[in-house]
Design a protein around this motif. Structure first.
Motif, short mmCIF file in Angstrom:
data_model
loop_
_atom_site.label_atom_id
_atom_site.label_comp_id
_atom_site.label_asym_id
_atom_site.label_seq_id
_atom_site.Cartn_x
_atom_site.Cartn_y
_atom_site.Cartn_z
N TYR A 141 14.12 31.77 -7.67
CA TYR A 141 15.07 31.59 -6.11
C TYR A 141 16.83 31.51 -6.55
O TYR A 141 17.03 30.84 -5.56
N ARG A 146 18.11 35.51 -4.50
CA ARG A 146 18.14 35.59 -2.94
C ARG A 146 19.07 36.94 -3.00
O ARG A 146 18.50 37.65 -1.96
N GLY A 149 15.73 39.43 -2.77
CA GLY A 149 15.42 39.45 -1.27
C GLY A 149 16.09 40.15 -0.41
O GLY A 149 15.96 40.50 1.11
N GLU A 150 17.28 40.05 -0.43
CA GLU A 150 18.10 39.77 0.83
C GLU A 150 18.00 41.88 0.75
O GLU A 150 17.81 42.08 1.82
N LYS A 153 15.05 43.60 1.47
CA LYS A 153 14.47 43.59 3.28
C LYS A 153 14.53 44.70 4.18
O LYS A 153 14.39 45.79 5.01
N TYR A 158 8.29 43.05 2.16
CA TYR A 158 7.82 41.19 2.82
C TYR A 158 8.22 40.67 1.68
O TYR A 158 7.76 41.16 0.20
N VAL A 159 9.26 40.24 1.58
CA VAL A 159 9.67 39.04 0.86
C VAL A 159 9.32 37.84 0.49
O VAL A 159 9.04 37.17 1.74
N TYR A 160 8.44 37.14 -0.06
CA TYR A 160 8.32 36.18 -0.92
C TYR A 160 8.61 35.08 -2.03
O TYR A 160 9.36 36.11 -2.44
N ALA A 161 9.01 34.05 -1.95
CA ALA A 161 9.49 33.91 -3.37
C ALA A 161 8.42 31.79 -3.67
O ALA A 161 8.35 31.76 -3.25
N ASP A 174 16.15 32.08 4.52
CA ASP A 174 16.72 32.81 4.31
C ASP A 174 16.22 34.19 5.04
O ASP A 174 15.73 35.64 4.44
N VAL A 176 12.76 34.46 3.95
CA VAL A 176 11.93 34.88 2.77
C VAL A 176 10.51 34.20 3.11
O VAL A 176 10.76 32.27 3.42
#
Ligand code: 3PG
Length: 306
Positions: A141, A146, A149-150, A153, A158-161, A174, A176
């Motif tokens: 990340y 980052r 992810g933005e 969305k 659905y965002v995971y890290a 964020d 996430v």
């Protein structure tokens, strides 16, 4: 006179070159340009008497560094610096830097763009799938992760890290979900986007054991480095799972085999294209030139990597 060379096999956008030139000349230095060189020996010859060097993915090997008798600083206009022999630079007292964040949005936009492209069967007229509602796992990340992810969305993903070097709270703020391990990330997400650097620990680390954990409808997206993939594992997972797809910014070495056997399940760029936008070139180019001036004039070592 202090000489600054921009050496790029894959040239910057012309506006970026203009901006770099302006900064270098305003500092009273000489600006030199070597673009689209045909052979590494052209690069080696061009560095002979330069004081500073700006490169992209160009290979600043020990041979290059040793040939550059006056070299004081190398700036990699970009994030990954696996193309610089850091030991050779350090031995000669040469500072190596990168320009973190400057081309990240370009890479992130390409990531999502390629995901849409393959989900829609590269626009071949057949019915595809949507990103909305799918789980995306960001492996590392940093700046690019980052941004990915933005944007994801915005697509309703659905965002995971997972990133062992970043505080989970910094990921969570964020919006996430921060997971505890790569294994957990791969078993949770249909889409995995790679943003790990290529180094001794990560090369070939994306292997069968991880990839086989991905849920049905798995797509691996690689805008990092082809070297982080274990290509034997890649071929095995393609063979064992007909739902598995692979997107990569630059084709793997085993491209021909994949093209021959797994039609419709991959997308590869012909050249590394992630940072290839005018905006990213201008941002990274200006940052590189400014970092050189700041180092040579004031000894500022911000973003030194060796
Ligand atoms: C980076 O590490 O910044 C990217 O891979 C971009 O590389 P490039 O400048 O060679 O396009």
């Amino acid at each position: 006179m202090t000489k600054v060379l921009v050496a790029t096999v894959k040239p910057f956008a012309p506006a970026a070159v203009e901006n770099i030139k302006k900064i270098i000349e305003a500092a009273g230095y000489e600006f030199l340009l070597l673009e689209k060189y045909a052979d590494q020996s052209d690069f080696i010859k061009a560095v002979e008497d330069v004081d500073a060097l700006i490169i992209r993915s160009d290979k600043a090997t020990r041979e290059v560094i040793e040939a550059a008798k006056n070299l004081k600083i190398i700036v990699r206009a970009g994030a990954g610096y696996d193309n610089i022999d850091l030991d050779a630079a350090t031995e000669k007292g040469i500072v190596a830097m990168n320009t973190p964040g400057q081309n990240s949005n370009a890479v992130a936009e390409l990531t999502l763009g390629m995901m849409v492209c393959l989900a829609r069967n590269c626009y071949n007229g057949t019915s595809g799938t949507e990103l909305k509602g799918k789980k995306l796992g960001i492996h590392a990340y940093g700046n690019v992760g980052r941004f990915v992810g933005e944007i994801a969305k915005g697509f309703g993903m659905y965002v995971y890290a997972f990133d062992p070097f970043i505080e989970k709270n910094d990921i969570k703020k964020d919006g996430v979900k921060a997971l505890d391990s790569a294994e957990e990330l791969y078993s949770t997400c249909q889409y995995i986007s790679l943003h790990i650097p290529a180094n001794d620990k990560t090369k070939k680390s994306i292997n069968y054991q991880l990839l086989s954990k991905m849920p049905k409808g798995a797509t691996l997206v690689n805008t990092a480095r082809k070297e982080v993939i274990c290509e034997e594992s890649l071929k095995m997972i393609f063979k064992d799972r007909d739902d598995f797809k692979y997107i990569s910014d630059i084709a793997p070495d085993c491209k021909d085999e994949i093209v021959e056997k797994f039609n419709g399940r991959f997308f590869f760029t012909p050249k590394k294209m992630g940072a290839q936008t005018s905006e990213a070139n201008i941002n990274a180019g200006i940052a590189s030139a400014q970092q050189i001036v700041n180092y040579l004039e004031k000894g500022d070592k911000t973003f030194q990597v060796n």
